[in-house]
Design a protein around this motif. Structure first.
Motif, short mmCIF file in Angstrom:
data_model
loop_
_atom_site.label_atom_id
_atom_site.label_comp_id
_atom_site.label_asym_id
_atom_site.label_seq_id
_atom_site.Cartn_x
_atom_site.Cartn_y
_atom_site.Cartn_z
N VAL A 114 53.01 56.14 17.34
CA VAL A 114 52.60 54.81 16.90
C VAL A 114 52.65 53.88 18.10
O VAL A 114 53.70 53.66 18.69
CB VAL A 114 53.52 54.29 15.77
N LEU A 115 51.49 53.34 18.44
CA LEU A 115 51.40 52.38 19.54
C LEU A 115 51.26 50.98 18.96
O LEU A 115 50.47 50.75 18.05
CB LEU A 115 50.18 52.69 20.42
N THR A 116 52.05 50.07 19.49
CA THR A 116 52.02 48.68 19.05
C THR A 116 51.58 47.82 20.24
O THR A 116 51.45 48.34 21.36
CB THR A 116 53.41 48.26 18.54
N PRO A 117 51.35 46.53 20.03
CA PRO A 117 50.85 45.71 21.14
C PRO A 117 51.63 45.84 22.45
O PRO A 117 51.02 45.74 23.52
CB PRO A 117 50.94 44.28 20.57
N GLN A 118 52.92 46.09 22.39
CA GLN A 118 53.69 46.25 23.64
C GLN A 118 53.26 47.50 24.42
O GLN A 118 53.55 47.61 25.61
CB GLN A 118 55.18 46.28 23.36
N ASP A 119 52.57 48.45 23.77
CA ASP A 119 52.11 49.67 24.43
C ASP A 119 50.66 49.59 24.90
O ASP A 119 50.21 50.45 25.65
CB ASP A 119 52.21 50.87 23.45
N PHE A 120 49.93 48.59 24.46
CA PHE A 120 48.48 48.57 24.69
C PHE A 120 48.11 48.46 26.16
O PHE A 120 47.00 48.84 26.55
CB PHE A 120 47.81 47.45 23.89
N HIS A 121 49.01 47.98 27.00
CA HIS A 121 48.70 47.91 28.44
C HIS A 121 48.52 49.31 29.04
O HIS A 121 47.92 49.45 30.10
CB HIS A 121 49.80 47.13 29.19
N ARG A 122 49.00 50.33 28.34
CA ARG A 122 48.84 51.71 28.83
C ARG A 122 47.51 52.33 28.41
O ARG A 122 47.17 53.42 28.83
CB ARG A 122 50.00 52.59 28.34
N MET A 171 38.05 55.88 19.28
CA MET A 171 38.34 54.85 20.27
C MET A 171 38.40 55.44 21.68
O MET A 171 37.84 54.90 22.62
CB MET A 171 39.66 54.13 19.95
N PHE A 172 39.08 56.55 21.82
CA PHE A 172 39.24 57.14 23.15
C PHE A 172 38.01 57.91 23.63
O PHE A 172 37.90 58.20 24.81
CB PHE A 172 40.47 58.06 23.17
N SER A 183 44.02 61.78 26.76
CA SER A 183 44.83 61.55 27.96
C SER A 183 44.03 60.91 29.09
O SER A 183 44.60 60.35 30.01
CB SER A 183 45.45 62.86 28.44
N LYS A 184 42.72 60.99 29.03
CA LYS A 184 41.89 60.34 30.04
C LYS A 184 41.92 58.82 29.91
O LYS A 184 41.61 58.11 30.85
CB LYS A 184 40.45 60.84 29.94
N HIS A 185 42.28 58.34 28.71
CA HIS A 185 42.27 56.89 28.45
C HIS A 185 43.65 56.32 28.15
O HIS A 185 43.78 55.10 27.98
CB HIS A 185 41.35 56.58 27.27
N PHE A 186 44.64 57.19 28.04
CA PHE A 186 45.97 56.73 27.70
C PHE A 186 47.00 57.60 28.40
O PHE A 186 46.90 58.83 28.37
CB PHE A 186 46.19 56.78 26.18
N LYS A 187 47.97 56.96 29.01
CA LYS A 187 49.03 57.67 29.72
C LYS A 187 50.17 57.95 28.75
O LYS A 187 50.98 57.07 28.47
CB LYS A 187 49.50 56.81 30.91
N PHE A 188 50.22 59.18 28.23
CA PHE A 188 51.30 59.56 27.32
C PHE A 188 52.58 59.79 28.10
O PHE A 188 52.57 60.37 29.19
CB PHE A 188 50.94 60.87 26.59
N THR A 189 53.70 59.38 27.53
CA THR A 189 55.00 59.71 28.11
C THR A 189 55.32 61.16 27.73
O THR A 189 54.70 61.73 26.83
CB THR A 189 56.11 58.79 27.57
N LYS A 190 56.30 61.74 28.39
CA LYS A 190 56.73 63.10 28.04
C LYS A 190 57.21 63.15 26.59
O LYS A 190 56.93 64.11 25.87
CB LYS A 190 57.83 63.58 28.98
N LYS A 191 57.91 62.12 26.17
CA LYS A 191 58.42 62.06 24.80
C LYS A 191 57.25 62.00 23.80
O LYS A 191 57.29 62.68 22.76
CB LYS A 191 59.33 60.83 24.64
N GLU A 192 56.22 61.21 24.10
CA GLU A 192 55.06 61.11 23.21
C GLU A 192 54.30 62.44 23.15
O GLU A 192 53.86 62.86 22.07
CB GLU A 192 54.12 59.99 23.67
N LYS A 193 54.17 63.10 24.29
CA LYS A 193 53.49 64.40 24.31
C LYS A 193 54.26 65.41 23.45
O LYS A 193 53.66 66.15 22.67
CB LYS A 193 53.38 64.91 25.75
N LYS A 194 55.58 65.39 23.55
CA LYS A 194 56.41 66.30 22.75
C LYS A 194 56.24 65.98 21.26
O LYS A 194 56.12 66.89 20.43
CB LYS A 194 57.88 66.17 23.17
N LYS A 195 56.24 64.68 20.91
CA LYS A 195 56.04 64.29 19.51
C LYS A 195 54.68 64.76 19.00
O LYS A 195 54.58 65.30 17.89
CB LYS A 195 56.13 62.76 19.37
N TYR A 196 53.64 64.56 19.81
CA TYR A 196 52.28 64.95 19.41
C TYR A 196 52.24 66.44 19.07
O TYR A 196 51.76 66.83 18.01
CB TYR A 196 51.30 64.60 20.53
#
Length: 166
Positions: free
Chosen positions: A146-154, A73-74, A126-139
């Protein structure tokens, strides 16, 4: 023409999809959903799509787009959209199945190689999605994001609107 793909990514499923896509010369819309799967098959599909189909294929990501599906997708270079029926996008580092408990020198080399590849994949996503610091740490700690519809605007991919196509 409209096609669907909603399978696990494997050599057989991707060979079959590429065969179907290759048999069509007109513009295509592909509804794409997957739980993920094989890295090599995903890379083969992405290469095929970006080399041979990026100008004639529109991919609409729908339902569940997980693991290597998110990577596709990305990284698909053609027209792509999110569907209103997209429920979840799951992102995680590349992993491989371990067949025994003994860590060999080869395992350590492969693990180091996977870590480097995971950094490259993260940079591309990261070119297509703005990860938060917390998400980067999890990755990078090996946990799922896990991204749900409330995250899709990012996600820097627009939503599909069929009215805009005609």
């Amino acid at each position: 023409m409209v096609l669907t793909f909603s399978e696990e990514i494997s050599k057989d499923s991707i060979d079959h999809l590429i065969e179907k896509l290759s048999s069509v010369e007109e513009d295509l819309i592909l509804y794409f959903s997957t739980i993920g799967g094989c890295v090599i098959s995903s890379e083969a599909l992405l290469t095929y799509l970006n080399v041979y189909k990026k100008d004639t294929l529109t991919i609409i990501f729908t339902a569940d787009v997980c693991s290597m599906g998110a990577y596709i997708m990305f990284n698909f270079a053609g027209k792509k959209f999110l569907s209103e029926t997209l429920d979840v996008v799951l992102i995680h580092t590349i992993d491989r199945q371990a067949y025994n408990n003994r860590l060999t020198k080869l395992d350590r080399i492969l693990d180091e190689s996977l870590k480097k590849l995971s950094v490259k994949y993260f940079d591309r996503m990261s070119k297509h999605f703005k990860f938060t610091k917390k998400e980067k740490k999890k990755y990078f700690s090996g946990k799922d994001i896990v991204l749900t519809p409330q995250d899709f605007h990012r996600i820097n991919i627009p939503f599909w609107n069929i009215e805009d196509t005609f």
